[in-house]
Write an enzyme that holds these catalytic residues in place. Structure first.
Site, PDB file in Angstrom:
ATOM      1  N   ARG A 202      34.781 -25.336 109.080  1.00 42.44           N
ATOM      2  CA  ARG A 202      35.684 -25.509 110.225  1.00 42.44           C
ATOM      3  C   ARG A 202      36.920 -24.672 110.007  1.00 42.44           C
ATOM      4  O   ARG A 202      37.330 -24.420 108.871  1.00 42.44           O
ATOM      5  CB  ARG A 202      36.090 -26.979 110.374  1.00 42.44           C
ATOM      6  CG  ARG A 202      36.809 -27.548 109.156  1.00 42.44           C
ATOM      7  CD  ARG A 202      37.470 -28.872 109.469  1.00 42.44           C
ATOM      8  NE  ARG A 202      37.623 -29.706 108.292  1.00 42.44           N
ATOM      9  CZ  ARG A 202      38.673 -30.482 108.066  1.00 42.44           C
ATOM     10  NH1 ARG A 202      39.660 -30.529 108.940  1.00 42.44           N
ATOM     11  NH2 ARG A 202      38.739 -31.233 106.991  1.00 42.44           N
TER      12      ARG A 202
ATOM     13  N   LYS B 238      34.588 -25.048 101.774  1.00 43.92           N
ATOM     14  CA  LYS B 238      34.863 -24.094 102.861  1.00 43.92           C
ATOM     15  C   LYS B 238      35.883 -23.035 102.444  1.00 43.92           C
ATOM     16  O   LYS B 238      36.012 -22.008 103.081  1.00 43.92           O
ATOM     17  CB  LYS B 238      35.311 -24.845 104.121  1.00 43.92           C
ATOM     18  CG  LYS B 238      36.571 -25.655 103.941  1.00 43.92           C
ATOM     19  CD  LYS B 238      36.963 -26.389 105.209  1.00 43.92           C
ATOM     20  CE  LYS B 238      36.410 -27.787 105.355  1.00 43.92           C
ATOM     21  NZ  LYS B 238      36.729 -28.737 104.271  1.00 43.92           N
TER      22      LYS B 238
HETATM   23  C1  BEZ Z   1      35.478 -31.559 105.997  1.00 45.86           C
HETATM   24  O1  BEZ Z   1      35.303 -30.862 106.978  1.00 45.86           O
HETATM   25  O2  BEZ Z   1      36.409 -31.327 105.219  1.00 45.86           O
HETATM   26  C2  BEZ Z   1      34.561 -32.710 105.738  1.00 45.86           C
HETATM   27  C3  BEZ Z   1      33.418 -32.862 106.495  1.00 45.86           C
HETATM   28  C4  BEZ Z   1      32.572 -33.932 106.229  1.00 45.86           C
HETATM   29  C5  BEZ Z   1      32.888 -34.848 105.253  1.00 45.86           C
HETATM   30  C6  BEZ Z   1      34.037 -34.688 104.517  1.00 45.86           C
HETATM   31  C7  BEZ Z   1      34.878 -33.607 104.746  1.00 45.86           C
END
Ligand code: BEZ
Length: 391
Positions: A57, A364
């Site tokens: 994201r 990420k």
């Molecule tokens: C995140 O986008 O940081 C995330 C997504 C799912 C679970 C935990 C964190």
């Protein structure tokens, strides 16, 4: 026990950040000797990199982290080119729920304001639209959300394999099944002790996920980190086959037993098994010395995820076929903090020879944090503002 050859850099932990740091440092210092020590194997399911996928994201509630995702995005694209492999599948990132509830992932309303400020496009959606478009049912009609089209899913094993190959090509050496017991920095470098060996390096990066806290505590560096074993359940999809569904995250008010946060990946684009994966983001029952990880999903959390699927995802078959796994998540205890990444200069004797990357949902940020670690190891000021990461 003998001291083997001296190294310029030793990296503790062959997780994504350790591998990316090793690759970045080695390709910029071709004549330096770089060693990665890892207590497990490369694709271990016993640490923080278990499972197939992670959420990609751009949006964050916190602007200083948001800015870093935009930088990470550029570096992911470069990494994909260098690895000649697609690592991020931009299937979209759908957030829905109570827009006012604050969670460890931020808040929907604040994140929409941050996207406005950063001029990141997104599509705002009512719960009715979300149900119609993506097949959910029975969610609170006051819920709302958005789809951010550039988000999606990261291929975990593809990323690890790519970074391992690139690092190896750049001359990095690896030793697996080496459990580090202590790091001892001093005025000239640092000694690293494993159960079998003693190593010497000019600089050391501690990036060993759940193991970092213990190593740092021996140096009187106390990072407020908690480790959780989170459940992830694979379930068969019997409808909406071939639908282009996004990653989703449900922001809900906490309940008595847990934080009531669920997320899910549709069948991932690089495998053919047709399973959705549904995860619980519950910061409960932290791992302690007395409560060691069991490397299995908590049955109550599995039941909570199955219940979410039964009530809200009629296109899944939770009761026909499912399998559960777990993932260790090392998270800052302070909800206002997302990550810790810094030099340990001034933190302990010889701390200027130590760099630490610990905590947070950091996959990420792999190429960005890898580059920041490499900069700090080279005693170079990172070219990004990392004040939100420093400890
Ligand atoms: C995140 O986008 O940081 C995330 C997504 C799912 C679970 C935990 C964190």
């Amino acid at each position: 026990m003998h001291t083997s050859v001296h190294w310029d850099v030793i990296i503790i932990g062959a997780g994504p950040i350790g591998l990316a740091a090793a690759w970045n440092y080695a390709r910029e210092h071709r004549d330096h000797k770089v060693l990665v020590l890892e207590q497990h194997a490369l694709f271990t399911q016993l640490a923080g990199t278990s499972g197939e996928e992670r959420h990609w994201r751009l949006q964050y509630s916190e602007l200083e982290i948001f800015r870093l995702t935009l930088e990470a995005d550029k570096l992911w694209r470069q990494l994909e080119q260098q690895a000649d492999r697609k690592l991020i599948h931009r299937i979209g990132s759908l957030w829905f729920g109570d827009a006012d509830v604050w969670t460890n992932e931020g808040q929907i309303r604040q994140t929409m304001l941050s996207m406005d400020e950063m001029r990141l496009p997104y599509e705002r959606l009512t719960m009715r639209e979300i149900e119609r478009r993506y097949g959910f049912t029975g969610l609170d009609s006051n819920y709302e959300g958005f789809l951010q089209q550039d988000g999606g899913v990261i291929d975990v094993k593809g990323t690890l394999a790519s970074l391992y190959s690139l690092a190896s090509e750049a001359g990095v050496e690896f030793q697996f099944q080496q459990c580090v017991k202590a790091v001892e920095p001093d005025a000239r470098g640092a000694t690293v002790l494993t159960t079998q060996n003693r190593y010497r390096a000019r600089k050391v990066l501690v990036a060993s996920g759940p193991g970092s806290k213990k190593l740092l505590r021996q140096l009187d560096i106390e990072l407020a980190l908690s480790t959780y074993e989170m459940a992830c359940i694979s379930m068969l999809r019997s409808q909406r086959l071939g639908a282009n569904d996004p990653f989703w995250f449900a922001f809900q008010p906490p309940v008595e037993s847990d934080s009531n946060l669920f997320y899910g990946f549709p069948p991932n684009p690089w495998s053919v098994n047709g399973f959705d994966r549904l995860g619980t983001d519950f910061e409960v029952d932290p791992i302690t010395e007395a409560n060691a990880p069991g490397y299995r999903a908590n049955p109550q959390h599995v039941e909570r995820a199955l219940e979410f699927a039964r009530r809200h995802m009629p296109f899944l078959e939770p009761d026909k076929q499912h399998s559960a796994a777990s993932c260790l998540a090392v998270l800052p205890t302070d909800p206002a903090r997302q990550f810790y990444l810094d030099s340990a200069k001034g933190r302990c004797h010889g701390g200027e020879h130590l760099v630490v990357s610990a905590g947070g949902w950091a996959f990420k940020f792999t190429p960005l944090m890898g580059q920041i670690c490499a900069d700090l190891l080279a005693e170079r000021e990172p070219r990004w503002d990392i004040s939100a990461l420093r400890f």
